[in-house]
Design a protein around this motif. Sequence first.
Motif, short mmCIF file in Angstrom:
data_model
loop_
_atom_site.label_atom_id
_atom_site.label_comp_id
_atom_site.label_asym_id
_atom_site.label_seq_id
_atom_site.Cartn_x
_atom_site.Cartn_y
_atom_site.Cartn_z
N MET A 40 25.84 -33.49 162.14
CA MET A 40 25.15 -33.90 160.77
C MET A 40 24.85 -35.33 160.59
N THR A 43 21.16 -35.50 161.98
CA THR A 43 20.37 -34.19 161.74
C THR A 43 19.03 -34.50 161.39
N VAL A 61 14.47 -29.44 154.25
CA VAL A 61 15.54 -28.64 155.01
C VAL A 61 16.91 -29.23 154.76
N MET A 62 17.17 -30.51 154.69
CA MET A 62 18.52 -31.19 154.45
C MET A 62 18.83 -30.77 153.04
N PHE A 65 20.33 -27.39 153.09
CA PHE A 65 22.13 -27.57 153.50
C PHE A 65 22.78 -27.72 152.20
N LEU A 103 21.43 -23.16 164.96
CA LEU A 103 20.58 -24.17 164.70
C LEU A 103 20.06 -24.95 165.82
N SER A 115 19.12 -21.52 159.35
CA SER A 115 20.53 -21.99 160.08
C SER A 115 21.16 -22.93 159.12
N MET A 116 20.06 -23.91 158.57
CA MET A 116 20.80 -24.99 157.65
C MET A 116 21.43 -24.52 156.57
#
Length: 398
Positions: A40, A43, A61-62, A65, A103, A115-116
């Motif tokens: 993390m 990332t 993308v984050m 998450f 991931l 995956s995130m």
Amino acid sequence: MTSAIHEKPSFLRSQVGGLPRPFWALWGGTLVNRLGTMVMPFTGVYLTQSRGLSVTAAGLVMGVFGVGSLLSQPLAGVLADRIGRRATLSGGMLATAATMLALGYSTSLPAIVASMFALGVVMDLYRPASNALVADLVPPAERPRAYGLLFWGINLGFSVGMTAGGWLAGLGFIWLFWIDALSGVVFAVLVWRAVPETRPEGARESSGGFGVVLRDRVMVAFTLVVLGQALVYAQTFTMLPVAMTEVAGLTPAQYGLAMALNGVLIVVVQPLVSGWLGRRDASRTFALGVAVMGAGFAMTAFVTSTLGLAVTIAVWTAGEVVTAGIAGSIVAALAPEHLRGRYSGLFGFAWSVAAALAPLLGGPLLEIGVEALWFTVGGVGVVSAAGMLALGPAIRRR
């Protein structure tokens, strides 16, 4: 006539003695897991350098998450009460290990996004179960010390893991994913073999989701206080690095050097004071810590050098140390035994919300000016501390 001589326990024994063996299995698993937490922190670098995403795409993308993490804590709280603390913690760690590897080997954008999101859901499933386990295993008088020791282990492991992760990333990012996954498996196995199931009888049959928790006005009010504290602390990984490098003119190396002080102070100071802090009134102690954190971040408005940043970090780290073991003990005191998982889930939800809100609020404030950002953050800390003092009588009655 003879009189018994009671030998005063050693300092080390007074800090770590008297806690049950299953707690130390939980602590050891937590330490191993944090030693392996390498993915993390890197990332963003992984997504841009290894997978070729733009900075904007990596940010989105984050953000996915973050959406997953908002679902994580309420779900984990219900699972901890329904299927058990041990099953939720071990299952969450195994799911995290599998998702980490998925991931690491994802190459297409849809696979990375999926995956995130899944990682956001499963990575912190263990937290409500872990908090409930401590409340189940440890007597009330010792809980602040126990939660403080967990906090210390997390920071010790994370500091070492960050250092090792930076070195391993140079050899190839896939190493980070495998070590992270393996540390989660070790945590899962250790808890499954060495920690008994502590869910009270009747917890499985308890009906409803979070409605019963949300009807507890004291817990909801405390969650709002925690949200304020979390918004203050979340600046450490959102706006603080941006403000220091882009506005104050510090280099990344200078910023990293100053931030290392946070981990050093926690590892050195926190074990020395956790027992003493645990004997103070929880509400007033927590309010003091949040106020000191707010003051430290407000001082950041005047930072122009590495030394100045280090001074402010020392101040808000002191507040962080003061609050470390207190919040979990308050949640444990407020929660009925059969709902400890859900109460811990609501507590964790406040931190997930803060992680999502902090950059959305901090970014526009920083564009106005450093004073607007840091004085606002300091004000949030003061308001949260005042709210905690107002809640004090209700918490003491519980």
